[in-house]
Motif scaffolding. Structure first.
Motif, PDB file in Angstrom:
ATOM      1  N   ASP A   1      47.987  55.921  47.810  1.00 23.73           N
ATOM      2  CA  ASP A   1      47.333  56.602  48.927  1.00 23.73           C
ATOM      3  C   ASP A   1      45.914  56.083  49.148  1.00 23.73           C
ATOM      4  N   VAL A   2      45.204  55.786  48.055  1.00 22.12           N
ATOM      5  CA  VAL A   2      43.855  55.222  48.178  1.00 22.12           C
ATOM      6  C   VAL A   2      43.926  53.850  48.849  1.00 22.12           C
ATOM      7  N   LEU A   3      44.881  53.016  48.436  1.00 24.04           N
ATOM      8  CA  LEU A   3      45.033  51.694  49.053  1.00 24.04           C
ATOM      9  C   LEU A   3      45.388  51.814  50.534  1.00 24.04           C
ATOM     10  N   GLU A   4      46.237  52.777  50.884  1.00 23.20           N
ATOM     11  CA  GLU A   4      46.597  52.972  52.284  1.00 23.20           C
ATOM     12  C   GLU A   4      45.377  53.415  53.095  1.00 23.20           C
ATOM     13  N   GLU A   5      44.560  54.279  52.514  1.00 18.00           N
ATOM     14  CA  GLU A   5      43.341  54.707  53.199  1.00 18.00           C
ATOM     15  C   GLU A   5      42.380  53.537  53.364  1.00 18.00           C
ATOM     16  N   MET A   6      42.294  52.671  52.343  1.00 18.08           N
ATOM     17  CA  MET A   6      41.462  51.465  52.458  1.00 18.08           C
ATOM     18  C   MET A   6      41.985  50.559  53.568  1.00 18.08           C
ATOM     19  N   HIS A   7      43.292  50.440  53.667  1.00 20.37           N
ATOM     20  CA  HIS A   7      43.888  49.627  54.723  1.00 20.37           C
ATOM     21  C   HIS A   7      43.502  50.166  56.097  1.00 20.37           C
ATOM     22  N   GLN A   8      43.583  51.494  56.273  1.00 26.23           N
ATOM     23  CA  GLN A   8      43.257  52.096  57.551  1.00 26.23           C
ATOM     24  C   GLN A   8      41.799  51.878  57.926  1.00 26.23           C
ATOM     25  N   ARG A   9      40.925  51.886  56.941  1.00 26.60           N
ATOM     26  CA  ARG A   9      39.481  51.798  57.233  1.00 26.60           C
ATOM     27  C   ARG A   9      38.969  50.365  57.290  1.00 26.60           C
ATOM     28  N   SER A  10      39.621  49.452  56.566  1.00 27.35           N
ATOM     29  CA  SER A  10      39.122  48.079  56.498  1.00 27.35           C
ATOM     30  C   SER A  10      39.934  47.090  57.318  1.00 27.35           C
ATOM     31  N   GLY A  11      41.176  47.458  57.640  1.00 26.43           N
ATOM     32  CA  GLY A  11      42.061  46.521  58.313  1.00 26.43           C
ATOM     33  C   GLY A  11      42.714  45.532  57.370  1.00 26.43           C
ATOM     34  N   CYS A  12      42.453  45.669  56.072  1.00 24.36           N
ATOM     35  CA  CYS A  12      43.006  44.761  55.064  1.00 24.36           C
ATOM     36  C   CYS A  12      44.321  45.318  54.526  1.00 24.36           C
ATOM     37  N   ALA A  13      45.360  44.506  54.526  1.00 21.22           N
ATOM     38  CA  ALA A  13      46.681  44.955  54.083  1.00 21.22           C
ATOM     39  C   ALA A  13      46.882  44.680  52.599  1.00 21.22           C
ATOM     40  N   PHE A  14      47.750  45.482  51.967  1.00 19.24           N
ATOM     41  CA  PHE A  14      48.040  45.336  50.544  1.00 19.24           C
ATOM     42  C   PHE A  14      49.552  45.299  50.338  1.00 19.24           C
ATOM     43  N   GLN A  15      50.002  44.312  49.592  1.00 17.59           N
ATOM     44  CA  GLN A  15      51.411  44.181  49.238  1.00 17.59           C
ATOM     45  C   GLN A  15      51.596  44.703  47.820  1.00 17.59           C
ATOM     46  N   LEU A  16      52.379  45.773  47.666  1.00 22.32           N
ATOM     47  CA  LEU A  16      52.523  46.427  46.370  1.00 22.32           C
ATOM     48  C   LEU A  16      53.602  45.758  45.536  1.00 22.32           C
ATOM     49  N   ALA A  17      53.312  45.592  44.239  1.00 19.78           N
ATOM     50  CA  ALA A  17      54.287  45.045  43.297  1.00 19.78           C
ATOM     51  C   ALA A  17      54.272  45.888  42.029  1.00 19.78           C
ATOM     52  N   TRP A  18      55.427  46.086  41.417  1.00 22.85           N
ATOM     53  CA  TRP A  18      55.587  46.968  40.262  1.00 22.85           C
ATOM     54  C   TRP A  18      55.787  46.152  38.989  1.00 22.85           C
ATOM     55  N   TYR A  19      55.054  46.520  37.914  1.00 21.65           N
ATOM     56  CA  TYR A  19      55.160  45.809  36.633  1.00 21.65           C
ATOM     57  C   TYR A  19      55.151  46.810  35.484  1.00 21.65           C
ATOM     58  N   PRO A  20      55.799  46.471  34.371  1.00 20.37           N
ATOM     59  CA  PRO A  20      55.547  47.232  33.143  1.00 20.37           C
ATOM     60  C   PRO A  20      54.058  47.131  32.822  1.00 20.37           C
ATOM     61  N   HIS A  21      53.484  48.217  32.293  1.00 16.97           N
ATOM     62  CA  HIS A  21      52.034  48.219  32.112  1.00 16.97           C
ATOM     63  C   HIS A  21      51.572  47.090  31.186  1.00 16.97           C
ATOM     64  N   GLY A  22      52.391  46.738  30.210  1.00 15.17           N
ATOM     65  CA  GLY A  22      52.008  45.668  29.288  1.00 15.17           C
ATOM     66  C   GLY A  22      51.901  44.309  29.959  1.00 15.17           C
ATOM     67  N   ARG A  23      52.573  44.128  31.103  1.00 14.80           N
ATOM     68  CA  ARG A  23      52.541  42.837  31.804  1.00 14.80           C
ATOM     69  C   ARG A  23      51.524  42.796  32.930  1.00 14.80           C
ATOM     70  N   LEU A  24      51.077  43.960  33.377  1.00 16.61           N
ATOM     71  CA  LEU A  24      50.261  44.031  34.583  1.00 16.61           C
ATOM     72  C   LEU A  24      49.011  43.164  34.482  1.00 16.61           C
ATOM     73  N   TYR A  25      48.263  43.324  33.405  1.00 18.26           N
ATOM     74  CA  TYR A  25      46.995  42.600  33.310  1.00 18.26           C
ATOM     75  C   TYR A  25      47.199  41.124  32.983  1.00 18.26           C
ATOM     76  N   ALA A  26      48.305  40.783  32.335  1.00 17.79           N
ATOM     77  CA  ALA A  26      48.622  39.370  32.156  1.00 17.79           C
ATOM     78  C   ALA A  26      48.797  38.700  33.508  1.00 17.79           C
ATOM     79  N   GLN A  27      49.456  39.398  34.435  1.00 17.30           N
ATOM     80  CA  GLN A  27      49.622  38.879  35.795  1.00 17.30           C
ATOM     81  C   GLN A  27      48.287  38.766  36.514  1.00 17.30           C
ATOM     82  N   PHE A  28      47.425  39.755  36.290  1.00 17.90           N
ATOM     83  CA  PHE A  28      46.103  39.730  36.924  1.00 17.90           C
ATOM     84  C   PHE A  28      45.262  38.591  36.362  1.00 17.90           C
TER      85      PHE A  28
END
Length: 277
Positions: free
Chosen positions: A54-81
């Protein structure tokens, strides 16, 4: 209008046009990584929901910047980042390692609780007290950032054979139901959802503990994201925090009482900690 004045006005308009186009230029879609974090981020019917969404969607509405959501196990998330596969991570505590790869934008608060089955719950004021005066076992998730004081006690538990790391909170609660653990460490935003999903509300007790004081939570934006886009994220998030929108988002998931406790000190500390660019 004189010919000279017309020429001056035309020159001004021509000079202003590139700046206007730049201001209106769309952001490139950002890849946002999310993982199982209770009401912060969860999947239902194959769709990702939660306060971070919801925060990302609100940011999209206010900034015009779109976000593509992807789901990861928490242990892999920061490795991807860290390897550059993600532009944004949601609901993150700040750490030096993460700071090397991204810019941290705080927007809320959290605190961990010691969550135990009622039969194992006691008046533990600290995690050290729990280690010393209980035999209950904990399951915790990989990839979560705990305070240094909490880690000291977790290491003691692991040496005693009373702590096991698993991939996500869904596994944690399934193992508690199976009798293979008696509790976990989690913020209310995480454990309340899982208690509801696993029909355990009223069967468990969550208690704050001394080793985990309240901390700010934010999102990390990769340093590879262009500075202009980061600026738009910051401006949008600052407005969302400042006008009370974040609190309203949390109320939808956690109710007024828990939200009031989370934001009991107001949002000035969050706004002061937010970077300028």
């Amino acid at each position: 209008m004189t010919e000279r004045l017309s020429t001056v006005l035309l020159a001004i308009l021509l000079l202003a046009a590139p700046a206007a186009r730049a201001a209106a230029a769309p952001c490139a879609p950002a890849r946002a990584g999310l993982s199982d974090l209770g009401y912060s981020a969860y999947r239902e019917g194959g769709v990702i929901h939660g306060s971070t969404v919801d925060v990302l969607e609100e940011m999209h509405q206010r900034s015009g910047c779109a976000f593509q959501l992807a789901w990861y196990p928490h242990g892999r998330l920061y490795a991807q980042f860290f390897n550059g596969s993600l532009d944004i991570t949601g609901a993150s505590l700040r750490t030096p390692e993460r700071d090397r790869h991204g810019l941290w934008l705080p927007y809320t608060y959290t605190h961990f609780e010691l969550l135990l089955l009622n039969k194992d719950a006691g008046k533990f004021r600290s995690l050290a007290d729990f280690v010393d005066h209980s035999s209950a076992r904990l399951n915790v998730t990989r990839g979560i950032s705990y305070s240094a004081a909490t880690m000291v006690q977790m290491e003691r538990l692991q040496k005693l054979g009373r702590l096991e790391y698993v991939n996500d909170y869904g596994v944690v609660f399934r193992k508690i139901l199976a009798g293979r653990a008696e509790g976990t460490l989690a913020p209310p935003a995480i454990h309340v959802l899982h208690q509801r999903q696993f029909h355990m509300l009223g069967k468990m007790t969550g208690t704050p503990f001394a080793e985990s004081p309240r901390a700010m939570v934010g999102m990390y934006v990769s340093k590879q994201v262009p500075a202009a886009a980061r600026r738009r994220y910051i401006d949008a998030l600052r407005a969302i925090v400042g006008d009370g929108t974040v609190q309203k988002i949390y109320e939808r998931y956690l109710g007024e009482e828990i939200t009031r406790r989370i934001f009991s000190g107001g949002v000035r500390d969050i706004l002061d900690a937010m970077p300028d660019s």
